[in-house]
Design a protein around this motif. Sequence first.
Motif, PDB file in Angstrom:
ATOM      1  N   LEU A  58       0.855  -1.185   0.000  1.00 38.97           N
ATOM      2  CA  LEU A  58       0.000   0.000   0.000  1.00 38.97           C
ATOM      3  C   LEU A  58       0.889   1.232   0.000  1.00 38.97           C
ATOM      4  O   LEU A  58       1.763   1.370   0.853  1.00 38.97           O
ATOM      5  CB  LEU A  58      -0.900  -0.028   1.239  1.00 38.97           C
ATOM      6  N   GLU A  59       0.674   2.129  -0.959  1.00 37.71           N
ATOM      7  CA  GLU A  59       1.462   3.366  -1.056  1.00 37.71           C
ATOM      8  C   GLU A  59       0.525   4.554  -1.231  1.00 37.71           C
ATOM      9  O   GLU A  59      -0.372   4.521  -2.075  1.00 37.71           O
ATOM     10  CB  GLU A  59       2.431   3.287  -2.239  1.00 37.71           C
ATOM     11  N   GLU A  60       0.739   5.572  -0.424  1.00 32.85           N
ATOM     12  CA  GLU A  60      -0.067   6.789  -0.503  1.00 32.85           C
ATOM     13  C   GLU A  60       0.765   7.946   0.032  1.00 32.85           C
ATOM     14  O   GLU A  60       1.147   7.957   1.203  1.00 32.85           O
ATOM     15  CB  GLU A  60      -1.352   6.638   0.295  1.00 32.85           C
ATOM     16  N   ASP A  61       1.038   8.913  -0.821  1.00 33.65           N
ATOM     17  CA  ASP A  61       1.899  10.038  -0.452  1.00 33.65           C
ATOM     18  C   ASP A  61       3.191   9.515   0.180  1.00 33.65           C
ATOM     19  O   ASP A  61       3.873   8.694  -0.422  1.00 33.65           O
ATOM     20  CB  ASP A  61       1.158  11.003   0.475  1.00 33.65           C
ATOM     21  N   GLU A  62       3.497   9.942   1.419  1.00 34.18           N
ATOM     22  CA  GLU A  62       4.754   9.519   2.041  1.00 34.18           C
ATOM     23  C   GLU A  62       4.648   8.164   2.745  1.00 34.18           C
ATOM     24  O   GLU A  62       5.645   7.634   3.225  1.00 34.18           O
ATOM     25  CB  GLU A  62       5.224  10.580   3.046  1.00 34.18           C
ATOM     26  N   ARG A  63       3.468   7.581   2.787  1.00 36.65           N
ATOM     27  CA  ARG A  63       3.268   6.334   3.514  1.00 36.65           C
ATOM     28  C   ARG A  63       3.449   5.121   2.598  1.00 36.65           C
ATOM     29  O   ARG A  63       2.981   5.110   1.462  1.00 36.65           O
ATOM     30  CB  ARG A  63       1.865   6.277   4.121  1.00 36.65           C
ATOM     31  N   THR A  84     -15.624 -16.458   3.812  1.00 32.21           N
ATOM     32  CA  THR A  84     -16.271 -16.533   2.506  1.00 32.21           C
ATOM     33  C   THR A  84     -15.694 -15.436   1.624  1.00 32.21           C
ATOM     34  O   THR A  84     -15.030 -14.513   2.112  1.00 32.21           O
ATOM     35  CB  THR A  84     -17.780 -16.326   2.631  1.00 32.21           C
ATOM     36  N   ARG A  85     -15.950 -15.510   0.339  1.00 31.85           N
ATOM     37  CA  ARG A  85     -15.452 -14.479  -0.566  1.00 31.85           C
ATOM     38  C   ARG A  85     -15.992 -13.099  -0.162  1.00 31.85           C
ATOM     39  O   ARG A  85     -15.257 -12.117  -0.152  1.00 31.85           O
ATOM     40  CB  ARG A  85     -15.844 -14.807  -2.003  1.00 31.85           C
ATOM     41  N   GLU A  86     -17.267 -13.058   0.191  1.00 32.86           N
ATOM     42  CA  GLU A  86     -17.871 -11.772   0.582  1.00 32.86           C
ATOM     43  C   GLU A  86     -17.275 -11.270   1.895  1.00 32.86           C
ATOM     44  O   GLU A  86     -16.996 -10.073   2.050  1.00 32.86           O
ATOM     45  CB  GLU A  86     -19.380 -11.922   0.720  1.00 32.86           C
ATOM     46  N   GLY A  87     -17.097 -12.190   2.866  1.00 34.85           N
ATOM     47  CA  GLY A  87     -16.544 -11.790   4.153  1.00 34.85           C
ATOM     48  C   GLY A  87     -15.118 -11.292   4.036  1.00 34.85           C
ATOM     49  O   GLY A  87     -14.740 -10.279   4.646  1.00 34.85           O
ATOM     50  N   ILE A  88     -14.303 -11.992   3.244  1.00 39.65           N
ATOM     51  CA  ILE A  88     -12.908 -11.586   3.065  1.00 39.65           C
ATOM     52  C   ILE A  88     -12.830 -10.265   2.313  1.00 39.65           C
ATOM     53  O   ILE A  88     -12.027  -9.390   2.654  1.00 39.65           O
ATOM     54  CB  ILE A  88     -12.120 -12.685   2.323  1.00 39.65           C
ATOM     55  N   ALA A  89     -13.680 -10.079   1.305  1.00 36.19           N
ATOM     56  CA  ALA A  89     -13.674  -8.828   0.544  1.00 36.19           C
ATOM     57  C   ALA A  89     -14.042  -7.647   1.430  1.00 36.19           C
ATOM     58  O   ALA A  89     -13.413  -6.575   1.368  1.00 36.19           O
ATOM     59  CB  ALA A  89     -14.645  -8.930  -0.633  1.00 36.19           C
ATOM     60  N   ALA A  90     -15.061  -7.828   2.294  1.00 31.98           N
ATOM     61  CA  ALA A  90     -15.460  -6.747   3.193  1.00 31.98           C
ATOM     62  C   ALA A  90     -14.349  -6.431   4.183  1.00 31.98           C
ATOM     63  O   ALA A  90     -14.074  -5.263   4.485  1.00 31.98           O
ATOM     64  CB  ALA A  90     -16.741  -7.135   3.932  1.00 31.98           C
ATOM     65  N   ALA A  91     -13.695  -7.482   4.708  1.00 38.20           N
ATOM     66  CA  ALA A  91     -12.609  -7.276   5.669  1.00 38.20           C
ATOM     67  C   ALA A  91     -11.424  -6.581   5.012  1.00 38.20           C
ATOM     68  O   ALA A  91     -10.810  -5.693   5.611  1.00 38.20           O
ATOM     69  CB  ALA A  91     -12.175  -8.618   6.253  1.00 38.20           C
ATOM     70  N   LEU A  92     -11.093  -6.959   3.795  1.00 34.98           N
ATOM     71  CA  LEU A  92      -9.965  -6.341   3.091  1.00 34.98           C
ATOM     72  C   LEU A  92     -10.259  -4.878   2.769  1.00 34.98           C
ATOM     73  O   LEU A  92      -9.395  -4.010   2.903  1.00 34.98           O
ATOM     74  CB  LEU A  92      -9.677  -7.121   1.811  1.00 34.98           C
ATOM     75  N   THR A  93     -11.499  -4.602   2.381  1.00 30.31           N
ATOM     76  CA  THR A  93     -11.900  -3.216   2.102  1.00 30.31           C
ATOM     77  C   THR A  93     -11.799  -2.363   3.364  1.00 30.31           C
ATOM     78  O   THR A  93     -11.311  -1.222   3.327  1.00 30.31           O
ATOM     79  CB  THR A  93     -13.343  -3.183   1.556  1.00 30.31           C
ATOM     80  N   SER A  94     -12.238  -2.909   4.503  1.00 29.96           N
ATOM     81  CA  SER A  94     -12.151  -2.182   5.765  1.00 29.96           C
ATOM     82  C   SER A  94     -10.696  -1.985   6.183  1.00 29.96           C
ATOM     83  O   SER A  94     -10.330  -0.924   6.700  1.00 29.96           O
ATOM     84  CB  SER A  94     -12.918  -2.937   6.850  1.00 29.96           C
ATOM     85  N   TRP A  95      -9.866  -2.999   5.959  1.00 29.73           N
ATOM     86  CA  TRP A  95      -8.446  -2.892   6.300  1.00 29.73           C
ATOM     87  C   TRP A  95      -7.792  -1.747   5.531  1.00 29.73           C
ATOM     88  O   TRP A  95      -7.008  -0.967   6.097  1.00 29.73           O
ATOM     89  CB  TRP A  95      -7.748  -4.217   5.997  1.00 29.73           C
ATOM     90  N   VAL A  96      -8.108  -1.623   4.266  1.00 29.01           N
ATOM     91  CA  VAL A  96      -7.568  -0.512   3.466  1.00 29.01           C
ATOM     92  C   VAL A  96      -8.087   0.826   3.987  1.00 29.01           C
ATOM     93  O   VAL A  96      -7.344   1.808   4.073  1.00 29.01           O
ATOM     94  CB  VAL A  96      -7.921  -0.696   1.970  1.00 29.01           C
ATOM     95  N   ALA A  97      -9.355   0.863   4.378  1.00 34.67           N
ATOM     96  CA  ALA A  97      -9.934   2.108   4.890  1.00 34.67           C
ATOM     97  C   ALA A  97      -9.289   2.527   6.205  1.00 34.67           C
ATOM     98  O   ALA A  97      -9.289   3.715   6.546  1.00 34.67           O
ATOM     99  CB  ALA A  97     -11.443   1.940   5.080  1.00 34.67           C
ATOM    100  N   HIS A  98      -8.717   1.583   6.949  1.00 37.83           N
ATOM    101  CA  HIS A  98      -8.044   1.888   8.215  1.00 37.83           C
ATOM    102  C   HIS A  98      -6.551   2.179   8.021  1.00 37.83           C
ATOM    103  O   HIS A  98      -5.809   2.243   9.003  1.00 37.83           O
ATOM    104  CB  HIS A  98      -8.189   0.710   9.190  1.00 37.83           C
ATOM    105  N   ARG A  99      -6.112   2.368   6.799  1.00 40.23           N
ATOM    106  CA  ARG A  99      -4.688   2.639   6.540  1.00 40.23           C
ATOM    107  C   ARG A  99      -4.247   3.920   7.243  1.00 40.23           C
ATOM    108  O   ARG A  99      -5.078   4.784   7.558  1.00 40.23           O
ATOM    109  CB  ARG A  99      -4.450   2.774   5.039  1.00 40.23           C
ATOM    110  N   PRO A 100      -2.940   4.063   7.504  1.00 33.60           N
ATOM    111  CA  PRO A 100      -2.450   5.265   8.186  1.00 33.60           C
ATOM    112  C   PRO A 100      -2.795   6.542   7.421  1.00 33.60           C
ATOM    113  O   PRO A 100      -2.810   6.566   6.183  1.00 33.60           O
ATOM    114  CB  PRO A 100      -0.930   5.043   8.228  1.00 33.60           C
ATOM    115  N   VAL A 101      -3.077   7.590   8.167  1.00 30.60           N
ATOM    116  CA  VAL A 101      -3.400   8.902   7.580  1.00 30.60           C
ATOM    117  C   VAL A 101      -2.120   9.587   7.141  1.00 30.60           C
ATOM    118  O   VAL A 101      -1.150   9.663   7.898  1.00 30.60           O
ATOM    119  CB  VAL A 101      -4.152   9.774   8.602  1.00 30.60           C
TER     120      VAL A 101
END
Length: 253
Positions: A58-63, A84-101
């Motif tokens: 994951l790369e965003e600006d200086e992070r 499940t595919r849906e459960g893993i997709a939701a968890a991965l999406t949330s994990w990305v949303a919790h990335r460092p600011v």
Amino acid sequence: MIDTCFGSSAGLLRRLRPARVEVQDLREVAGTVLPALTTGGLRLRLVQRSGAGSQVVLEEDERRLSVHLSELADDMTHAGVVPTREGIAAALTSWVAHRPVTDAAAAAAGIAVLDWSDRSETALGWRVVVRRGDRALPWTPSDSADTAMVHRIRSSATGRAHHVSLNLRVEGPVALWSHPVVPVLAGAALVAPERMLERIMAAGLPMPDMHVVVTPRRPVACAGPAVAARLAGEITEAGVTLPWRRLADLPWI
């Protein structure tokens, strides 16, 4: 019930007896989900390194964040993610949303709020957070952020906090401030306690000596000293009670 960076709260039984999230399943889901989450500023890649297994980069600006898929699968398993595919997709999406600011995001959209400044949850301090949907993520200055940049970001966040729309509800001798979507943003009102006093009195509640009862991520309660002390004693969660004039003296986290 607990909240995790994978989104949904997992019940105790599911966390004690978690179903395994397999690396292969996570790899297949990541191959579809990550490209859809990539934007002009946020770059997400699935990288295969010889002898090291696949990694999410994951790369965003200086992070820059690099995590092995095996580690991510283990974390999802322990958090009780449904494999499940849906459960893993939701968890991965949330994990990305919790990335460092990033510093840039904090400069553009940071908001000053009060949060715990210690792990024992006994002291408060001002913190810059950035809203992402129904959550607010804390900003920690990067190694490249100098003192002048940190000061500018904190000043802008303080100014932005004045414009956060909050709900005011008066219940007897108590005034409660809350945010309808992101609970921690209730603390934004505290950057302008004089304006809080004006709105409380305009709502018909005299408040000659306002004390605030602050429990981060919960509504902020305002009352006279005796009532505030009684409220603090009834709260089951950790909280801090202090007169409004002391708010300006709290440190930055």
